[in-house]
Design a protein around this motif. Structure first.
Motif, PDB file in Angstrom:
ATOM      1  N   TYR A   4     -19.077  25.173  14.496  1.00 12.89           N
ATOM      2  CA  TYR A   4     -19.615  25.474  13.159  1.00 12.89           C
ATOM      3  C   TYR A   4     -20.748  26.490  13.207  1.00 12.89           C
ATOM      4  O   TYR A   4     -20.769  27.465  12.438  1.00 12.89           O
ATOM      5  N   HIS A   5     -21.711  26.294  14.098  1.00 15.10           N
ATOM      6  CA  HIS A   5     -22.865  27.192  14.137  1.00 15.10           C
ATOM      7  C   HIS A   5     -22.464  28.596  14.605  1.00 15.10           C
ATOM      8  O   HIS A   5     -23.014  29.596  14.134  1.00 15.10           O
ATOM      9  N   HIS A   6     -21.485  28.667  15.495  1.00 18.06           N
ATOM     10  CA  HIS A   6     -20.983  29.974  15.935  1.00 18.06           C
ATOM     11  C   HIS A   6     -20.321  30.697  14.767  1.00 18.06           C
ATOM     12  O   HIS A   6     -20.523  31.905  14.559  1.00 18.06           O
ATOM     13  N   ALA A   7     -19.548  29.956  13.985  1.00 17.02           N
ATOM     14  CA  ALA A   7     -18.874  30.550  12.821  1.00 17.02           C
ATOM     15  C   ALA A   7     -19.881  30.995  11.767  1.00 17.02           C
ATOM     16  O   ALA A   7     -19.755  32.093  11.198  1.00 17.02           O
ATOM     17  N   LYS A   8     -20.883  30.161  11.501  1.00 18.59           N
ATOM     18  CA  LYS A   8     -21.900  30.520  10.501  1.00 18.59           C
ATOM     19  C   LYS A   8     -22.715  31.731  10.937  1.00 18.59           C
ATOM     20  O   LYS A   8     -23.035  32.607  10.128  1.00 18.59           O
ATOM     21  N   ALA A   9     -23.035  31.781  12.208  1.00 22.36           N
ATOM     22  CA  ALA A   9     -23.865  32.876  12.721  1.00 22.36           C
ATOM     23  C   ALA A   9     -23.190  34.233  12.564  1.00 22.36           C
ATOM     24  O   ALA A   9     -23.863  35.251  12.356  1.00 22.36           O
ATOM     25  N   ARG A  10     -21.874  34.241  12.632  1.00 22.89           N
ATOM     26  CA  ARG A  10     -21.175  35.531  12.501  1.00 22.89           C
ATOM     27  C   ARG A  10     -20.645  35.759  11.090  1.00 22.89           C
ATOM     28  O   ARG A  10     -19.940  36.739  10.833  1.00 22.89           O
ATOM     29  N   GLY A  11     -20.973  34.844  10.185  1.00 19.70           N
ATOM     30  CA  GLY A  11     -20.571  35.008   8.792  1.00 19.70           C
ATOM     31  C   GLY A  11     -19.094  34.811   8.548  1.00 19.70           C
ATOM     32  O   GLY A  11     -18.519  35.400   7.619  1.00 19.70           O
ATOM     33  N   ALA A  12     -18.449  33.952   9.332  1.00 18.07           N
ATOM     34  CA  ALA A  12     -17.006  33.729   9.195  1.00 18.07           C
ATOM     35  C   ALA A  12     -16.686  32.936   7.938  1.00 18.07           C
ATOM     36  O   ALA A  12     -17.465  32.093   7.497  1.00 18.07           O
ATOM     37  N   GLU A  13     -15.527  33.212   7.369  1.00 22.74           N
ATOM     38  CA  GLU A  13     -15.027  32.410   6.258  1.00 22.74           C
ATOM     39  C   GLU A  13     -14.487  31.106   6.820  1.00 22.74           C
ATOM     40  O   GLU A  13     -13.642  31.111   7.724  1.00 22.74           O
ATOM     41  N   MET A  71     -22.974  15.553  18.816  1.00 23.21           N
ATOM     42  CA  MET A  71     -21.708  16.273  18.946  1.00 23.21           C
ATOM     43  C   MET A  71     -21.667  17.440  17.973  1.00 23.21           C
ATOM     44  O   MET A  71     -22.229  17.379  16.883  1.00 23.21           O
ATOM     45  N   ARG A  72     -20.972  18.494  18.366  1.00 26.78           N
ATOM     46  CA  ARG A  72     -20.893  19.691  17.549  1.00 26.78           C
ATOM     47  C   ARG A  72     -19.910  19.532  16.395  1.00 26.78           C
ATOM     48  O   ARG A  72     -18.914  18.826  16.509  1.00 26.78           O
ATOM     49  N   ARG A  73     -20.188  20.223  15.309  1.00 28.71           N
ATOM     50  CA  ARG A  73     -19.259  20.254  14.187  1.00 28.71           C
ATOM     51  C   ARG A  73     -18.191  21.313  14.457  1.00 28.71           C
ATOM     52  O   ARG A  73     -18.447  22.346  15.089  1.00 28.71           O
ATOM     53  N   VAL A  74     -16.983  21.066  13.946  1.00 31.19           N
ATOM     54  CA  VAL A  74     -15.842  21.947  14.204  1.00 31.19           C
ATOM     55  C   VAL A  74     -15.224  22.376  12.882  1.00 31.19           C
ATOM     56  O   VAL A  74     -14.943  21.532  12.021  1.00 31.19           O
ATOM     57  N   VAL A  75     -15.021  23.677  12.739  1.00 26.98           N
ATOM     58  CA  VAL A  75     -14.430  24.208  11.505  1.00 26.98           C
ATOM     59  C   VAL A  75     -13.208  25.052  11.829  1.00 26.98           C
ATOM     60  O   VAL A  75     -13.009  25.487  12.966  1.00 26.98           O
ATOM     61  N   ILE A  76     -12.396  25.273  10.818  1.00 31.28           N
ATOM     62  CA  ILE A  76     -11.203  26.120  10.944  1.00 31.28           C
ATOM     63  C   ILE A  76     -11.509  27.463  10.298  1.00 31.28           C
ATOM     64  O   ILE A  76     -11.862  27.532   9.116  1.00 31.28           O
ATOM     65  N   THR A  77     -11.371  28.532  11.072  1.00 29.41           N
ATOM     66  CA  THR A  77     -11.694  29.873  10.562  1.00 29.41           C
ATOM     67  C   THR A  77     -10.487  30.809  10.517  1.00 29.41           C
ATOM     68  O   THR A  77     -10.613  31.953  10.099  1.00 29.41           O
ATOM     69  N   GLY A  78      -9.346  30.316  10.933  1.00 27.60           N
ATOM     70  CA  GLY A  78      -8.137  31.139  10.875  1.00 27.60           C
ATOM     71  C   GLY A  78      -6.903  30.274  10.837  1.00 27.60           C
ATOM     72  O   GLY A  78      -6.880  29.188  11.431  1.00 27.60           O
ATOM     73  N   ALA A  79      -5.880  30.727  10.131  1.00 22.19           N
ATOM     74  CA  ALA A  79      -4.613  29.999  10.047  1.00 22.19           C
ATOM     75  C   ALA A  79      -3.460  30.983   9.998  1.00 22.19           C
ATOM     76  O   ALA A  79      -3.565  32.049   9.391  1.00 22.19           O
ATOM     77  N   GLY A  80      -2.371  30.623  10.648  1.00 17.96           N
ATOM     78  CA  GLY A  80      -1.177  31.464  10.638  1.00 17.96           C
ATOM     79  C   GLY A  80       0.063  30.602  10.726  1.00 17.96           C
ATOM     80  O   GLY A  80       0.022  29.488  11.265  1.00 17.96           O
ATOM     81  N   THR A  81       1.161  31.092  10.204  1.00 19.37           N
ATOM     82  CA  THR A  81       2.386  30.284  10.229  1.00 19.37           C
ATOM     83  C   THR A  81       3.627  31.138  10.041  1.00 19.37           C
ATOM     84  O   THR A  81       3.568  32.268   9.539  1.00 19.37           O
ATOM     85  N   ILE A  82       4.731  30.574  10.451  1.00 15.42           N
ATOM     86  CA  ILE A  82       6.059  31.059  10.081  1.00 15.42           C
ATOM     87  C   ILE A  82       6.967  29.832  10.062  1.00 15.42           C
ATOM     88  O   ILE A  82       6.930  29.003  10.980  1.00 15.42           O
ATOM     89  N   SER A  83       7.722  29.678   9.001  1.00 12.19           N
ATOM     90  CA  SER A  83       8.634  28.543   8.873  1.00 12.19           C
ATOM     91  C   SER A  83       9.682  28.901   7.833  1.00 12.19           C
ATOM     92  O   SER A  83       9.732  30.039   7.341  1.00 12.19           O
ATOM     93  N   ALA A  84      10.475  27.925   7.462  1.00  9.68           N
ATOM     94  CA  ALA A  84      11.494  28.149   6.439  1.00  9.68           C
ATOM     95  C   ALA A  84      10.878  28.464   5.081  1.00  9.68           C
ATOM     96  O   ALA A  84      11.564  28.979   4.194  1.00  9.68           O
ATOM     97  N   LEU A  85       9.582  28.174   4.917  1.00  5.66           N
ATOM     98  CA  LEU A  85       8.917  28.421   3.634  1.00  5.66           C
ATOM     99  C   LEU A  85       8.277  29.793   3.537  1.00  5.66           C
ATOM    100  O   LEU A  85       7.896  30.223   2.446  1.00  5.66           O
ATOM    101  N   GLY A  86       8.114  30.486   4.658  1.00 10.78           N
ATOM    102  CA  GLY A  86       7.505  31.807   4.592  1.00 10.78           C
ATOM    103  C   GLY A  86       7.007  32.277   5.938  1.00 10.78           C
ATOM    104  O   GLY A  86       6.930  31.507   6.898  1.00 10.78           O
TER     105      GLY A  86
END
Length: 403
Positions: free
Chosen positions: A236-245, A1-16
Motif C-alpha cells: 500500500y505505501h509503495h503504491a501511494k508513494a508513486r501515486g498509483a491508482e 503487517m503491511r497492507r496490500v492493494v491491487i493496482t493493475g488487472a488484466g484478463t482474457i476470457s469468453a466475455l472479452g
C-alpha cells in the motif's frame, strides 16, 4: 503487517479480451458460453464451453514465441501485459528483485499434451518438438511472465484444481503482507478446451449439455471455460508513494482442506474457510455486501455452498448478495478464481453486482439472494470470493473498497 492493494488487472476470457470488455459483459449479463470449435468435437458428448473465440495467436506473438507458448501461457501473458500496463510499473533494480509471480493453473499446457499424444499415438510418429516439455509444464506461464517483465522475486505455480487461482493470490497477498515482496503479479490461467480435456471431464458426469445454471432448481451441471485473470498486488505505501491508482484492497485470506472426499464438497470445511477469511480480514459478517460464489451449477456444490454461506454469515446471510459468474464465462478450473475476482473488484469500484444468469427455478436449498439474471447497482464496501476445489482444497479471499 503491511497492507496490500491491487493496482493493475488484466484478463482474457469468453466475455472479452480486456477488463473493460469483461465488466461490460458482466453488467449486461451476457453469456459467453457457446458451441465448441475444436478438433473432433463430433466425438464429444459435451459440445459447449466458454471458449475464447476469434483468437489468433499470430496477432500477439511471433513464430518462435508460439513454439514455446501453450495457449494457457499466451492467455496469461496477454492478461499480465494489461495488468502491468495499468499499474504503470517498470521492473528494474531493487523493485525487480522484490517482485515475483504466483499463478494458479490446474492443467497447465494441456493443449500441448493433447496435440503431442496425437502425434505419437494417433499419427505414429516417433519424434516430437524439442520444446514440448517447457511448453506444457505447469510453471511455464509464471516463468514467461517473469522473463518478459524482469521479475526476479519469488515465482512459482499453484495447482489445486478449481482453487488454484485463489490459493495463488492468497500466497501473493501473504508475501507482501509479511514483507517478503514489494509487488507480486498473480492470478491464474487455464485452457482445457481441447478434445482430451473435455473428454476427461465428460467422464465425471458433472457436465451440462446446454447451459450453466447455478443455484437454479433445474441446474444440470457445470460448463468448462478458458482464459486468464492477472493482477498486480502491491504494498500500500509503495503504491501511494508513486501515486498509483488503487482498484481495491486485499484484506484477508483463508485456506483449508476437507480431508474427506476427493470430489464431494464439505459444508463444514467451506463454512470454516469463510469464517476464517473474515477473521483474518478482521471484519464482521454484517460488513460483507457481496460474495462471488464458487457456484459451479452442479447439484452438490450449489446447495453445499449456500449452506456454508448461511452458516458462516448467520443472520446476515439473507442480506448478502451472492452470484456465480460461471453462468456467463464457464468454469475456468485453475484460472476461475482470478477471472471471478474481476466481479469482486467491479462490485467495489463500479457499484455493480454481476448476476447469476440462466436462473429459472428457485431451489429451497439455495434460498439466498443469488442476483438472478440481471446485474444490480449496490454500494458495497467488503466482498468475498469463494473457491472450493476437488480434493477438498478451499480458499476464500476478502477485499475492501479502495482506501
Amino acid at each position: 503487517m503491511r497492507r496490500v492493494v491491487i493496482t493493475g488487472a488484466g484478463t482474457i476470457s469468453a466475455l472479452g479480451s480486456s477488463v473493460r470488455e469483461t465488466w461490460e459483459a458482466m453488467r449486461e449479463g451476457r453469456c459467453g458460453i457457446g458451441a465448441l470449435d475444436i478438433r473432433d468435437v463430433e466425438r464429444l458428448s459435451i459440445r459447449i464451453g466458454g471458449q475464447v473465440t476469434g483468437y489468433d495467436a499470430q496477432v500477439h506473438f511471433n513464430r518462435q514465441q508460439i513454439s514455446l507458448y501453450d495457449r494457457y501461457t499466451q492467455f496469461a501473458l496477454l492478461a499480465a501485459r494489461e495488468a502491468i500496463g495499468q499499474a504503470g510499473l517498470t521492473f528494474t533494480g531493487d523493485l525487480a528483485a522484490s517482485t515475483g509471480v504466483v499463478l494458479g493453473t490446474s492443467g497447465g499446457g494441456l493443449t500441448t499434451q493433447d496435440e503431442n499424444y496425437r502425434t505419437v499415438y494417433e499419427e505414429g510418429k516417433n519424434r516430437v518438438h524439442p520444446f514440448v516439455v517447457p511448453k506444457l509444464m505447469n510453471n511455464a506461464a509464471a516463468a514467461h511472465i517473469s522473463m518478459e517483465h524482469n521479475l526476479k522475486g519469488p515465482s512459482f505455480t499453484v495447482a489445486t484444481a478449481c482453487a488454484s487461482s485463489n490459493h495463488a493470490m492468497g500466497q501473493a497477498f501473504n508475501f507482501i503482507r509479511h514483507g517478503m515482496a514489494q509487488v507480486m503479479v498473480t492470478g491464474g490461467s487455464e485452457s482445457m478446451l481441447c478434445f482430451g480435456g473435455v473428454k476427461a471431464w465428460e467422464g465425471l458426469r458433472v457436465m451440462s449439455r446446454d447451459a450453466c445454471r447455478p443455484f437454479s432448481a433445474n441446474r444440470n451441471g457445470m460448463v468448462q471455460g478458458e482464459g486468464a485473470g492477472i493482477f498486480v498486488f502491491e504494498d500500500y505505501h509503495h503504491a501511494k508513494a508513486r501515486g498509483a491508482e488503487i482498484l481495491a484492497e486485499v484484506i484477508g485470506v483463508a485456506m483449508n482442506s476437507d480431508a474427506s472426499d476427493i470430489v464431494m464438497p464439505s459444508k463444514i470445511s467451506a463454512e470454516r474457510c469463510i469464517v476464517s477469511a473474515m477473521r483474518d480480514a478482521q471484519i464482521d459478517p454484517s460488513e460483507v455486501g457481496y460474495i462471488n460464489a464458487h457456484g459451479t451449477g452442479t447439484a452438490a456444490n450449489d446447495k453445499t455452498e449456500c449452506a456454508a454461506v448461511a452458516g458462516a454469515l448467520g443472520a446476515h446471510a439473507d442480506k448478502v448478495m451472492i452470484s456465480s459468474t460461471k453462468s456467463m464465462h464457464g468454469h475456468l478450473i485453475g484460472g476461475t478464481g482470478a477471472v471471478e475476482l474481476l466481479a469482486c473488484i467491479m462490485a467495489l469500484r463500479e457499484g455493480v453486482i454481476a448476476p447469476t444468469i440462466n436462473y429459472e427455478e428457485p431451489d429451497p436449498e439455495c434460498a439466498l439472494d443469488v442476483v438472478p439474471n440481471e446485474a444490480r447497482e449496490a454500494d458495497v464496501s467488503v466482498v468475498l470470493s469463494n473457491a472450493f476445489a476437488f480434493g477438498g482444497m478451499n480458499a476464500v479471499l476478502a477485499l475492501r473498497k479502495a482506501p
